[in-house]
Design a protein around this motif. Structure first.
Motif, PDB file in Angstrom:
ATOM      1  N   PRO A   1     101.737 -37.424 -26.110  1.00  0.00           N
ATOM      2  CA  PRO A   1     100.318 -37.200 -25.804  1.00  0.00           C
ATOM      3  C   PRO A   1     100.061 -35.872 -25.095  1.00  0.00           C
ATOM      4  O   PRO A   1     100.764 -35.529 -24.135  1.00  0.00           O
ATOM      5  N   VAL A   2      99.069 -35.162 -25.563  1.00  0.00           N
ATOM      6  CA  VAL A   2      98.695 -33.905 -24.916  1.00  0.00           C
ATOM      7  C   VAL A   2      98.295 -34.145 -23.460  1.00  0.00           C
ATOM      8  O   VAL A   2      98.602 -33.349 -22.576  1.00  0.00           O
ATOM      9  N   ALA A   3      97.626 -35.277 -23.211  1.00  0.00           N
ATOM     10  CA  ALA A   3      97.132 -35.564 -21.869  1.00  0.00           C
ATOM     11  C   ALA A   3      98.253 -35.701 -20.847  1.00  0.00           C
ATOM     12  O   ALA A   3      98.016 -35.535 -19.639  1.00  0.00           O
ATOM     13  N   ALA A   4      99.467 -36.000 -21.305  1.00  0.00           N
ATOM     14  CA  ALA A   4     100.589 -36.161 -20.384  1.00  0.00           C
ATOM     15  C   ALA A   4     101.245 -34.834 -20.028  1.00  0.00           C
ATOM     16  O   ALA A   4     102.111 -34.787 -19.153  1.00  0.00           O
ATOM     17  N   LEU A   5     100.831 -33.754 -20.691  1.00  0.00           N
ATOM     18  CA  LEU A   5     101.420 -32.441 -20.446  1.00  0.00           C
ATOM     19  C   LEU A   5     100.591 -31.662 -19.434  1.00  0.00           C
ATOM     20  O   LEU A   5      99.372 -31.824 -19.350  1.00  0.00           O
ATOM     21  N   SER A   6     101.245 -30.811 -18.693  1.00  0.00           N
ATOM     22  CA  SER A   6     100.504 -29.893 -17.837  1.00  0.00           C
ATOM     23  C   SER A   6      99.842 -28.825 -18.705  1.00  0.00           C
ATOM     24  O   SER A   6     100.201 -28.640 -19.882  1.00  0.00           O
ATOM     25  N   GLU A   7      98.895 -28.124 -18.144  1.00  0.00           N
ATOM     26  CA  GLU A   7      98.248 -27.046 -18.892  1.00  0.00           C
ATOM     27  C   GLU A   7      99.264 -26.001 -19.327  1.00  0.00           C
ATOM     28  O   GLU A   7      99.191 -25.471 -20.443  1.00  0.00           O
ATOM     29  N   THR A   8     100.222 -25.734 -18.467  1.00  0.00           N
ATOM     30  CA  THR A   8     101.252 -24.740 -18.798  1.00  0.00           C
ATOM     31  C   THR A   8     102.120 -25.214 -19.952  1.00  0.00           C
ATOM     32  O   THR A   8     102.425 -24.445 -20.873  1.00  0.00           O
ATOM     33  N   GLU A   9     102.523 -26.484 -19.908  1.00  0.00           N
ATOM     34  CA  GLU A   9     103.346 -27.038 -20.989  1.00  0.00           C
ATOM     35  C   GLU A   9     102.589 -27.038 -22.307  1.00  0.00           C
ATOM     36  O   GLU A   9     103.136 -26.661 -23.352  1.00  0.00           O
ATOM     37  N   ALA A  10     101.344 -27.479 -22.279  1.00  0.00           N
ATOM     38  CA  ALA A  10     100.542 -27.528 -23.509  1.00  0.00           C
ATOM     39  C   ALA A  10     100.334 -26.126 -24.071  1.00  0.00           C
ATOM     40  O   ALA A  10     100.419 -25.905 -25.292  1.00  0.00           O
ATOM     41  N   ALA A  11     100.067 -25.166 -23.192  1.00  0.00           N
ATOM     42  CA  ALA A  11      99.852 -23.789 -23.643  1.00  0.00           C
ATOM     43  C   ALA A  11     101.125 -23.203 -24.244  1.00  0.00           C
ATOM     44  O   ALA A  11     101.074 -22.450 -25.232  1.00  0.00           O
ATOM     45  N   ALA A  12     102.283 -23.542 -23.671  1.00  0.00           N
ATOM     46  CA  ALA A  12     103.546 -23.035 -24.205  1.00  0.00           C
ATOM     47  C   ALA A  12     103.788 -23.546 -25.619  1.00  0.00           C
ATOM     48  O   ALA A  12     104.280 -22.818 -26.490  1.00  0.00           O
ATOM     49  N   ILE A  13     103.413 -24.794 -25.863  1.00  0.00           N
ATOM     50  CA  ILE A  13     103.586 -25.359 -27.201  1.00  0.00           C
ATOM     51  C   ILE A  13     102.602 -24.743 -28.188  1.00  0.00           C
ATOM     52  O   ILE A  13     102.994 -24.277 -29.263  1.00  0.00           O
ATOM     53  N   THR A  14     101.334 -24.717 -27.836  1.00  0.00           N
ATOM     54  CA  THR A  14     100.343 -24.219 -28.793  1.00  0.00           C
ATOM     55  C   THR A  14     100.501 -22.724 -29.049  1.00  0.00           C
ATOM     56  O   THR A  14     100.078 -22.231 -30.101  1.00  0.00           O
ATOM     57  N   SER A  15     101.140 -22.016 -28.131  1.00  0.00           N
ATOM     58  CA  SER A  15     101.356 -20.582 -28.357  1.00  0.00           C
ATOM     59  C   SER A  15     102.304 -20.328 -29.525  1.00  0.00           C
ATOM     60  O   SER A  15     102.337 -19.229 -30.073  1.00  0.00           O
ATOM     61  N   ARG A  16     103.088 -21.345 -29.905  1.00  0.00           N
ATOM     62  CA  ARG A  16     104.005 -21.215 -31.041  1.00  0.00           C
ATOM     63  C   ARG A  16     103.356 -21.616 -32.357  1.00  0.00           C
ATOM     64  O   ARG A  16     103.971 -21.482 -33.421  1.00  0.00           O
ATOM     65  N   VAL A  17     102.157 -22.168 -32.293  1.00  0.00           N
ATOM     66  CA  VAL A  17     101.495 -22.726 -33.471  1.00  0.00           C
ATOM     67  C   VAL A  17     100.365 -21.797 -33.896  1.00  0.00           C
ATOM     68  O   VAL A  17      99.486 -21.474 -33.092  1.00  0.00           O
ATOM     69  N   VAL A  18     100.386 -21.384 -35.152  1.00  0.00           N
ATOM     70  CA  VAL A  18      99.360 -20.458 -35.625  1.00  0.00           C
ATOM     71  C   VAL A  18      97.963 -21.051 -35.461  1.00  0.00           C
ATOM     72  O   VAL A  18      97.013 -20.344 -35.121  1.00  0.00           O
ATOM     73  N   ALA A  19      97.843 -22.363 -35.671  1.00  0.00           N
ATOM     74  CA  ALA A  19      96.534 -23.014 -35.519  1.00  0.00           C
ATOM     75  C   ALA A  19      96.089 -23.092 -34.059  1.00  0.00           C
ATOM     76  O   ALA A  19      94.930 -23.433 -33.788  1.00  0.00           O
TER      77      ALA A  19
END
Length: 248
Positions: free
Chosen positions: A189-207
């Motif tokens: 779940p995205v909600a279980a991630l910190s903002e930093t963790e979520a941003a690190a993941i989405t930074s790898r995704v073109v979308a």
């Protein structure tokens, strides 16, 4: 759309996330859907959400007796299966050096043995011209240092899709796999991630975002439908560009 009128679909691990989203989609398109889960509470909750064309069955896919009972129930109530979405799985996010034998056995039991025997037991009910979709993972296509065990089990499941595509071709049964990327589900779940963790993941995704269960459901529905009649033995990566593209 009404691509699945008078059809019956089995979705393992169908009480939440991608499985539940796919159940909603197939029912909306006319199917009767059987969803499985490991606890009565979750199965009943899912069946209530899905409505009268859904049947919830408690079944652990690693238990062959439970799978036999599941298929007996489906045969007695519907007599056939047009679609099987082998979706039940478990995440294993442990460094290689720390993986124990129980960790290994559990991951292989759920992610490979469970898929293998679900399909074997379902095979007599699957109609000629039916469709099987196996939930694999983007980790088939890109190495990730803490996903060695998880990736290996999903690679086995994907290979099963290819070999079964060949074996079941004389019956016109198509077998494909999907490889979701980062999808916002109860397992991750995205909600279980910190903002930093979520941003690190989405930074790898073109979308630049996580995927949604309904986006996976749309892909599964396509592969299971007659519109994908010439797609067989393939893996469809649904990852927002994670594997094959680098964000600008």
């Amino acid at each position: 759309m009404t691509r699945f009128i008078d059809q019956t679909a089995l979705i393992t691990g169908g009480t939440s996330g991608m499985g539940l989203g796919t159940a909603h989609r197939l029912i909306a398109e006319g199917a009767h859907v059987i969803v499985t889960g490991r606890t009565r509470q979750r199965v009943d909750q899912a069946a209530a959400l899905l409505g009268p064309r859904a049947l919830g069955v408690v079944a652990d896919t690693t238990d062959l007796d439970a799978l036999n009972a599941l298929m007996d129930t489906i045969k007695a109530r519907y007599g056939k299966l047009n679609v099987v979405f082998a979706n039940a799985g478990v995440g294993t996010f442990t460094p290689f050096a720390d993986i124990t034998e129980p960790d290994f056995d559990h991951a292989v039991d759920v992610n490979f043995k469970g898929v293998f025997f679900t399909l074997q037991k379902a095979l007599p009910l699957i109609v000629d011209g039916g469709s099987i979709v196996i939930n694999a993972s983007w980790t088939l296509h890109r190495g990730n240092g803490i996903l060695t065990l998880y990736s290996a089990t999903k690679a086995a499941a994907h290979n099963l899709a290819r070999t079964l595509a060949a074996e079941l071709a004389p019956r016109g049964v198509r077998v494909n796999s999907i490889s979701p990327g980062y999808i916002d589900t109860p397992m991750y779940p995205v909600a279980a991630l910190s903002e930093t963790e979520a941003a690190a993941i989405t930074s790898r995704v073109v979308a630049d975002r996580f995927g949604r269960p309904e986006e996976i459901a749309a892909a599964v529905a396509f592969l299971a439908s007659a519109e994908a009649s010439y797609i067989n033995g393939q893996d469809l990566v649904i990852d927002g560009g994670l594997v094959n593209a680098i964000p600008a």
